[in-house]
Design an enzyme around this catalytic site. Structure first.
Site, PDB file in Angstrom:
ATOM      1  N   LEU A  65     -30.997  18.385  89.608  1.00  0.00           N
ATOM      2  CA  LEU A  65     -30.673  17.614  90.810  1.00  0.00           C
ATOM      3  C   LEU A  65     -30.011  16.289  90.430  1.00  0.00           C
ATOM      4  O   LEU A  65     -30.080  15.873  89.269  1.00  0.00           O
ATOM      5  CB  LEU A  65     -31.965  17.368  91.598  1.00  0.00           C
ATOM      6  N   PRO A  66     -29.406  15.591  91.405  1.00  0.00           N
ATOM      7  CA  PRO A  66     -28.653  14.390  91.030  1.00  0.00           C
ATOM      8  C   PRO A  66     -29.502  13.251  90.444  1.00  0.00           C
ATOM      9  O   PRO A  66     -29.194  12.746  89.370  1.00  0.00           O
ATOM     10  CB  PRO A  66     -28.000  13.957  92.354  1.00  0.00           C
ATOM     11  N   THR A 100     -31.031  14.175  85.109  1.00  0.00           N
ATOM     12  CA  THR A 100     -31.179  12.883  84.426  1.00  0.00           C
ATOM     13  C   THR A 100     -31.731  11.890  85.446  1.00  0.00           C
ATOM     14  O   THR A 100     -31.057  11.572  86.431  1.00  0.00           O
ATOM     15  CB  THR A 100     -29.819  12.364  83.910  1.00  0.00           C
ATOM     16  N   LYS A 175     -32.338  10.557  76.782  1.00  0.00           N
ATOM     17  CA  LYS A 175     -31.073  10.848  77.475  1.00  0.00           C
ATOM     18  C   LYS A 175     -30.404   9.550  77.964  1.00  0.00           C
ATOM     19  O   LYS A 175     -29.181   9.392  77.881  1.00  0.00           O
ATOM     20  CB  LYS A 175     -31.371  11.792  78.649  1.00  0.00           C
ATOM     21  N   LYS A 250     -24.923   5.819  87.790  1.00  0.00           N
ATOM     22  CA  LYS A 250     -26.379   5.974  87.907  1.00  0.00           C
ATOM     23  C   LYS A 250     -27.042   5.875  86.535  1.00  0.00           C
ATOM     24  O   LYS A 250     -28.024   5.141  86.355  1.00  0.00           O
ATOM     25  CB  LYS A 250     -26.705   7.339  88.541  1.00  0.00           C
TER      26      LYS A 250
HETATM   27  P1  NAD Z   1     -23.961  17.842  91.118  1.00  0.00           P
HETATM   28  O1  NAD Z   1     -23.951  16.742  92.112  1.00  0.00           O
HETATM   29  O2  NAD Z   1     -22.732  18.625  90.841  1.00  0.00           O
HETATM   30  O3  NAD Z   1     -25.138  18.906  91.471  1.00  0.00           O
HETATM   31  C1  NAD Z   1     -26.369  18.562  92.033  1.00  0.00           C
HETATM   32  C2  NAD Z   1     -26.745  19.669  93.033  1.00  0.00           C
HETATM   33  O4  NAD Z   1     -28.063  19.413  93.564  1.00  0.00           O
HETATM   34  C3  NAD Z   1     -25.789  19.730  94.233  1.00  0.00           C
HETATM   35  O5  NAD Z   1     -25.250  21.038  94.352  1.00  0.00           O
HETATM   36  C4  NAD Z   1     -26.697  19.367  95.419  1.00  0.00           C
HETATM   37  O6  NAD Z   1     -26.332  20.038  96.622  1.00  0.00           O
HETATM   38  C5  NAD Z   1     -28.049  19.817  94.915  1.00  0.00           C
HETATM   39  N1  NAD Z   1     -29.189  19.195  95.623  1.00  0.00           N
HETATM   40  C6  NAD Z   1     -29.395  17.887  95.917  1.00  0.00           C
HETATM   41  N2  NAD Z   1     -30.574  17.732  96.563  1.00  0.00           N
HETATM   42  C7  NAD Z   1     -31.111  18.990  96.686  1.00  0.00           C
HETATM   43  C8  NAD Z   1     -32.307  19.501  97.271  1.00  0.00           C
HETATM   44  N3  NAD Z   1     -33.178  18.706  97.888  1.00  0.00           N
HETATM   45  N4  NAD Z   1     -32.548  20.827  97.205  1.00  0.00           N
HETATM   46  C9  NAD Z   1     -31.645  21.656  96.602  1.00  0.00           C
HETATM   47  N5  NAD Z   1     -30.482  21.235  96.035  1.00  0.00           N
HETATM   48  C10 NAD Z   1     -30.231  19.920  96.086  1.00  0.00           C
HETATM   49  O7  NAD Z   1     -24.495  17.184  89.743  1.00  0.00           O
HETATM   50  P2  NAD Z   1     -24.377  17.785  88.250  1.00  0.00           P
HETATM   51  O8  NAD Z   1     -23.143  17.277  87.619  1.00  0.00           O
HETATM   52  O9  NAD Z   1     -24.693  19.230  88.278  1.00  0.00           O
HETATM   53  O10 NAD Z   1     -25.599  16.978  87.555  1.00  0.00           O
HETATM   54  C11 NAD Z   1     -26.957  17.311  87.787  1.00  0.00           C
HETATM   55  C12 NAD Z   1     -27.802  16.404  86.908  1.00  0.00           C
HETATM   56  O11 NAD Z   1     -27.440  16.598  85.534  1.00  0.00           O
HETATM   57  C13 NAD Z   1     -27.605  14.901  87.188  1.00  0.00           C
HETATM   58  O12 NAD Z   1     -28.818  14.223  87.044  1.00  0.00           O
HETATM   59  C14 NAD Z   1     -26.593  14.485  86.112  1.00  0.00           C
HETATM   60  O13 NAD Z   1     -26.720  13.093  85.794  1.00  0.00           O
HETATM   61  C15 NAD Z   1     -27.009  15.378  84.952  1.00  0.00           C
HETATM   62  N6  NAD Z   1     -25.957  15.710  83.969  1.00  0.00           N
HETATM   63  C16 NAD Z   1     -24.703  16.053  84.366  1.00  0.00           C
HETATM   64  C17 NAD Z   1     -23.743  16.368  83.409  1.00  0.00           C
HETATM   65  C18 NAD Z   1     -22.325  16.749  83.766  1.00  0.00           C
HETATM   66  O14 NAD Z   1     -21.467  16.800  82.862  1.00  0.00           O
HETATM   67  N7  NAD Z   1     -22.016  17.029  85.029  1.00  0.00           N
HETATM   68  C19 NAD Z   1     -24.068  16.330  82.043  1.00  0.00           C
HETATM   69  C20 NAD Z   1     -25.379  16.002  81.674  1.00  0.00           C
HETATM   70  C21 NAD Z   1     -26.312  15.697  82.653  1.00  0.00           C
END
Ligand code: NAD
Length: 300
Positions: A65-66, A100, A175, A250
């Site tokens: 999740l975000p 994260t 992280k 963030k």
């Molecule tokens: P994203 O915004 O693409 O995906 C998050 C998903 O969570 C979305 O599809 C959203 O609809 C869903 N969501 C939010 N609240 C929800 C709920 N209550 N129930 C169900 N679904 C819900 O983000 P991302 O890029 O996939 O990143 C996810 C996490 O991983 C974050 O914490 C980010 O910091 C971390 N991260 C991302 C990357 C990257 O390269 N994108 C790399 C390492 C870590």
């Protein structure tokens, strides 16, 4: 193979869930965005309309999740009627959060889970969307020794390196340190490339020079922020994420919060955080974080 509930199917969660399907798990998926659920269902996952439906019959729950507020709401419940999955899961369900988030939220969820008899690990990842797709992510795990051993058996299907950082919340702290450095490295890489371009250098040639020199780093090597230098980088695809600038802001904020608590000096992290705050305020928050390159080019 056992059943896994996967909640949060964004840029990272969708390819991670897909790798679990490929490994032979039955995967029950949920996201607030219905199209994200449908896309996974097309690949063999079981679509769910709610968290309650997704966790039914699952032995493991993974969340991606975000931010901390979303993780607390999903596990503990919220004021808009969500009851929290800790109140929905069956006995002995194992819990993994790979988002994260702030270490404090991870520790609160871990403690609440333990009070109900469930094992939980915080298990944030590094490696980006490319690593998620290739199944080569690095996992940085916080939790007990026994929870770590259980987590490894699942995480190995989505990643290559799995580290036990320490107790609950310590995975998040590891992280946060990594992403503080990444934010600084990406800003520095954008700055150096732009300086070279402004002074007549070809960014491809300059990138090759720095890759074989002491300026070499992950952003330069795998995620070049200058459009046209690296075909498969977000920079060469209109900065489509990837890793959104708002998520980098963030994470740098999490670094500054942690530094305030430990009274650590983080001048470079603070500068990187402010660069991303300016950049996002200019309408770039949903672009990939390498789009910071355009901040340096804005005078053109
Ligand atoms: P994203 O915004 O693409 O995906 C998050 C998903 O969570 C979305 O599809 C959203 O609809 C869903 N969501 C939010 N609240 C929800 C709920 N209550 N129930 C169900 N679904 C819900 O983000 P991302 O890029 O996939 O990143 C996810 C996490 O991983 C974050 O914490 C980010 O910091 C971390 N991260 C991302 C990357 C990257 O390269 N994108 C790399 C390492 C870590």
């Amino acid at each position: 193979m056992s059943t896994i509930a996967f909640i949060g199917l964004g840029n990272m969660g969708a390819p991670m869930a897909e790798n679990l399907l490929k490994a032979g798990f039955s995967v029950q998926v949920f996201d607030l965005v219905k199209e994200a659920v449908d896309q996974l269902a097309d690949k063999g996952a079981v679509a769910s309309d709610s968290i309650e439906q997704a966790v039914k019959g699952a032995q493991t729950v993974i969340t991606m999740l975000p931010a901390g507020e979303h993780v607390r709401a999903v596990y503990l419940g919220d004021h808009s009627g969500g009851v929290g999955l800790l109140n929905l899961i069956e006995e002995n369900t194992f819990l993994i959060d790979s988002s994260t988030i702030d270490p404090e939220s991870a520790r609160i969820v871990a403690a609440q889970a333990a009070s109900k008899g469930f094992e939980f690990v915080d298990s944030p990842v590094s490696g980006g969307v490319a690593g998620a797709k290739a199944g080569t992510l690095t996992f940085i795990v916080g939790g007990t020794d026994s929870a770590f051993s259980k987590a490894e058996q699942i995480l190995k299907h989505m990643g290559k390196n799995i580290f036990h950082a320490g107790k609950a919340g310590d995975g998040q702290m590891g992280k946060i340190c990594n992403n503080l450095m990444l934010g600084i490295l990406m800003s520095g890489t954008c700055e150096a490339l732009n300086l070279g371009i402004d002074n007549g250098l070809d960014p491809k040639v300059l990138s090759n020079i720095m890759l074989q020199s002491s300026g070499r780093n992950w952003a330069l090597e795998l995620y070049n922020p200058c459009p046209g230098v690296m075909d498969n980088a977000p920079a060469s695809n209109q900065f489509q994420p990837g890793f959104m600038s708002k998520l980098m802001l963030k994470d740098l904020g999490l670094g500054l919060d942690a530094a305030a608590k430990s009274q650590s000096s983080v001048p470079m992290g603070a500068l990187a955080r402010n660069l991303y705050a300016f950049h996002n305020a200019n309408g770039n928050e949903e672009l990939d974080f390498s789009s910071l390159f355009e901040f340096y080019q804005s005078k053109k």
